[in-house]
Design an enzyme around this catalytic site. Sequence first.
Site, PDB file in Angstrom:
ATOM      1  N   GLU A   1       0.874  -1.204   0.143  1.00 34.66           N
ATOM      2  CA  GLU A   1      -0.282   0.093   0.139  1.00 34.66           C
ATOM      3  C   GLU A   1       0.654   1.140  -0.065  1.00 34.66           C
ATOM      4  OE1 GLU A   1      -0.167  -3.042   2.328  1.00 34.66           O
ATOM      5  OE2 GLU A   1      -2.094  -2.799   3.147  1.00 34.66           O
TER       6      GLU A   1
ATOM      7  N   CYS B   1      -2.034  -3.659   6.983  1.00 35.72           N
ATOM      8  CA  CYS B   1      -1.556  -3.242   8.443  1.00 35.72           C
ATOM      9  C   CYS B   1      -1.804  -2.210   8.961  1.00 35.72           C
ATOM     10  CB  CYS B   1      -0.048  -3.227   8.408  1.00 35.72           C
ATOM     11  SG  CYS B   1       0.654  -2.278   7.519  1.00 35.72           S
TER      12      CYS B   1
HETATM   13  N1  THU Z   1       2.510  -5.985   4.479  1.00 35.06           N
HETATM   14  C1  THU Z   1       2.017  -4.833   2.726  1.00 35.06           C
HETATM   15  O1  THU Z   1       2.324  -4.832   1.721  1.00 35.06           O
HETATM   16  N2  THU Z   1       0.789  -4.398   3.694  1.00 35.06           N
HETATM   17  C2  THU Z   1       0.203  -4.499   5.059  1.00 35.06           C
HETATM   18  O2  THU Z   1      -0.635  -3.901   5.452  1.00 35.06           O
HETATM   19  C3  THU Z   1       0.749  -6.304   5.591  1.00 35.06           C
HETATM   20  C4  THU Z   1       1.640  -6.165   5.000  1.00 35.06           C
HETATM   21  C5  THU Z   1       3.671  -6.446   3.805  1.00 35.06           C
HETATM   22  C6  THU Z   1       5.327  -6.763   4.646  1.00 35.06           C
HETATM   23  C7  THU Z   1       5.758  -7.761   4.451  1.00 35.06           C
HETATM   24  O3  THU Z   1       6.656  -7.628   3.283  1.00 35.06           O
HETATM   25  C8  THU Z   1       4.821  -8.785   4.117  1.00 35.06           C
HETATM   26  O4  THU Z   1       3.810  -8.152   3.794  1.00 35.06           O
HETATM   27  C9  THU Z   1       4.265  -9.595   5.853  1.00 35.06           C
HETATM   28  O5  THU Z   1       4.435  -8.930   6.548  1.00 35.06           O
END
Ligand code: THU
Length: 141
Positions: free
Chosen positions: A56, A87
């Site tokens: 994002e 997240c």
């Molecule tokens: N991740 C995202 O790309 N977006 C989120 O909102 C949650 C987590 C990614 C970060 C990391 O590369 C992987 O997911 C595991 O946390």
Amino acid sequence: MTAPPDELVAAARRVHAEAYCPYSGYRVGAALRTDVGVVAAANVENAAYPLGTCAEAGAIAAMVALGGRRIEAVVVITDGDRPGVPCGGCRQRLSEFAGDAAVVHCLVADAPEVLTRTVGELLPDAFGPADLGERETDLEM
Ligand code: THU
């Protein structure tokens, strides 16, 4: 609620396939419908773990680089057996450029399940530009 827009699902799928995530093995693709069109990005991890960036965040950076300031809808595609939601940090990032009513569709790459939420549902009582008082932004809220 509305179904995930096909153009956003297609864009999120394309970038999900390109995710760089050798450490978590968890691919994420995010596509945004914005005032400068559809932009998308994947998560990018790093051997120095904390430097990894969420999908994002990458998509928002791409939007801003194109002059965009407004997010209208979001599709996030993740690995796993249930839809992964943005997240906490990405909820705040999305909230900067999206109204409470903007819709976020969360899909799993290989399953039909879709979890659909508004930005306001994901981040109630959000802290935002208005909390900083009279400071100027170029956001049209
Ligand atoms: N991740 C995202 O790309 N977006 C989120 O909102 C949650 C987590 C990614 C970060 C990391 O590369 C992987 O997911 C595991 O946390």
